[in-house]
Design an enzyme around this catalytic site. Structure first.
Site, PDB file in Angstrom:
ATOM      1  N   GLU A 181     -34.503  37.061 -28.387  1.00 25.21           N
ATOM      2  CA  GLU A 181     -35.335  35.887 -27.756  1.00 25.21           C
ATOM      3  C   GLU A 181     -36.479  35.830 -28.504  1.00 25.21           C
ATOM      4  OE1 GLU A 181     -35.838  36.327 -23.466  1.00 25.21           O
ATOM      5  OE2 GLU A 181     -36.517  34.170 -23.331  1.00 25.21           O
TER       6      GLU A 181
ATOM      7  N   LYS B  97     -28.475  44.860 -18.215  1.00 29.67           N
ATOM      8  CA  LYS B  97     -29.232  43.740 -19.216  1.00 29.67           C
ATOM      9  C   LYS B  97     -31.294  44.388 -19.006  1.00 29.67           C
ATOM     10  CE  LYS B  97     -31.202  40.376 -20.482  1.00 29.67           C
ATOM     11  NZ  LYS B  97     -32.353  40.085 -20.176  1.00 29.67           N
TER      12      LYS B  97
ATOM     13  N   SER C 153     -35.110  35.149 -14.018  1.00 26.53           N
ATOM     14  CA  SER C 153     -35.267  34.182 -14.877  1.00 26.53           C
ATOM     15  C   SER C 153     -34.688  33.604 -13.590  1.00 26.53           C
ATOM     16  CB  SER C 153     -34.768  33.435 -16.004  1.00 26.53           C
ATOM     17  OG  SER C 153     -32.701  33.525 -16.287  1.00 26.53           O
TER      18      SER C 153
HETATM   19  O1  KIV Z   1     -33.408  36.424 -17.451  1.00 25.22           O
HETATM   20  C1  KIV Z   1     -32.511  35.774 -18.195  1.00 25.22           C
HETATM   21  O2  KIV Z   1     -32.617  34.621 -17.975  1.00 25.22           O
HETATM   22  C2  KIV Z   1     -32.764  36.162 -19.834  1.00 25.22           C
HETATM   23  C3  KIV Z   1     -31.769  35.168 -20.526  1.00 25.22           C
HETATM   24  C4  KIV Z   1     -33.163  34.540 -21.063  1.00 25.22           C
HETATM   25  C5  KIV Z   1     -31.862  35.934 -21.799  1.00 25.22           C
HETATM   26  O3  KIV Z   1     -32.895  37.171 -19.834  1.00 25.22           O
END
Ligand code: KIV
Length: 308
Positions: free
Chosen positions: A192, A123, A55
């Site tokens: 999410e 992640k 993000s």
């Molecule tokens: O990139 C991000 O901020 C995310 C969150 C919304 C979990 O993957």
């Protein structure tokens, strides 16, 4: 008398620490972080997991989606967050197509985030479709957090930021995705934009923590984009976010006050300035009686007041 431990004495949290929080039934508060100063503050506040989310592309770099974020950009921000923290587990997002193309490339790129970036885990998005990739990375000794439900890197396929798992088929698929991610060895997973009852049911069926965003209070923990939490944007706040402060107006008010002070000549004032003796200034500017012609040589051509 016991003393507070110094930052050096505080051990960095690991996935084992997160497993302990989960086993103790403590809800896990995770936030995104993208830069050194914010990471320091969030670490001081005791946030156990900081996610360097892709993000970053939208909230820090001004891209229109996370799809545009590169591995080099993720690495840059991960390094800053790691430098800003002593305690939090730093999880680095794997950007679009940095995984899932070939097992070799997925592992190589996850390794870069750990080895060069200093992250404690990575992640990646996707349920069943990403299970083999998760397994490959976990088997190499790299902790993986999964991410299912709304997966922003697939936004062009999903057709928008919509709640996922609302039909019989998609809901069942979400459950299968969660089990596949767990089976593949993920230590936790983000859910999410999932209906809260379904997120709670998935959470109950897993033995690893779920971290919800727009997935209700029944998850094992919550994650928020830090700029939403801090009220950085005046234009848009997702339904699932809560502003805990209004940094947009705080920063704007401060910048307006600064601008006004500069225009008025009231910044900097005496407190923000340094003075030297008037005599020293005379020496520097060549105004003293001791300022003989030979000093002109020593001044290396710098025009002094007597030359002007
Ligand atoms: O990139 C991000 O901020 C995310 C969150 C919304 C979990 O993957």
């Amino acid at each position: 008398m016991s003393q507070a431990p110094s930052p050096q004495q505080v051990a960095r949290l690991t996935i084992a620490s997160i497993a302990r929080l989960y086993a103790d039934g403590e809800r896990i508060a995770m936030l995104t972080a993208y830069d050194y100063p914010t990471a320091r503050i969030l670490d001081e506040a005791g946030i156990p997991i900081l996610l360097v989310g892709d993000s970053v592309g939208q909230v820090m770099l001004g891209y229109d989606s996370t799809v545009r974020v590169t591995l080099a950009e993720m690495l840059h921000h991960t390094k800053a967050v790691v430098r800003g923290t002593t305690r939090a587990l730093v999880v680095a997002d794997m950007p679009f197509l940095s995984y899932g193309v070939t097992p070799e490339a997925s592992l190589e790129n996850a390794g870069i985030m750990m080895r060069e970036g200093g992250a404690g885990a990575v992640k990646l998005e996707g349920g069943e479709r990403s299970a083999r990739t998760i397994e490959t990375i976990v088997r190499a000794g790299i902790p993986v957090m999964g991410h299912i439900g709304l997966t922003p890197q697939s936004i062009h396929q999903l057709g928008g930021h919509r709640v996922q798992g609302k039909t019989r088929e998609t809901g069942r698929q979400l459950l299968a995705d969660a089990l596949a991610v767990q089976q593949a060895g993920a230590f936790a997973m983000v859910l999410e934009l999932v209906p809260e009852q379904l997120a709670a049911a998935i959470t109950e069926r897993l033995r690893v923590p779920t971290i919800g965003i727009g997935a209700g209070a029944g998850c094992s923990g919550q994650v928020q984009v830090v700029t939403d939490l801090l009220g950085m944007s005046a234009e848009f706040t997702p339904k699932h976010a809560r502003h805990y402060t209004e940094l947009h107006s705080i920063i704007k008010t401060a910048a307006e006050a600064y601008r006004a002070d500069v225009i008025a000549g009231t910044f900097p004032g005496p407190a923000e300035s340094t003075r030297i003796d008037a005599a020293r200034l005379d020496e520097i500017l060549g105004r003293t009686t001791l300022d003989r012609p030979e000093m002109v040589e020593a001044s290396r051509g710098i025009p002094l007041d007597r030359d002007l």
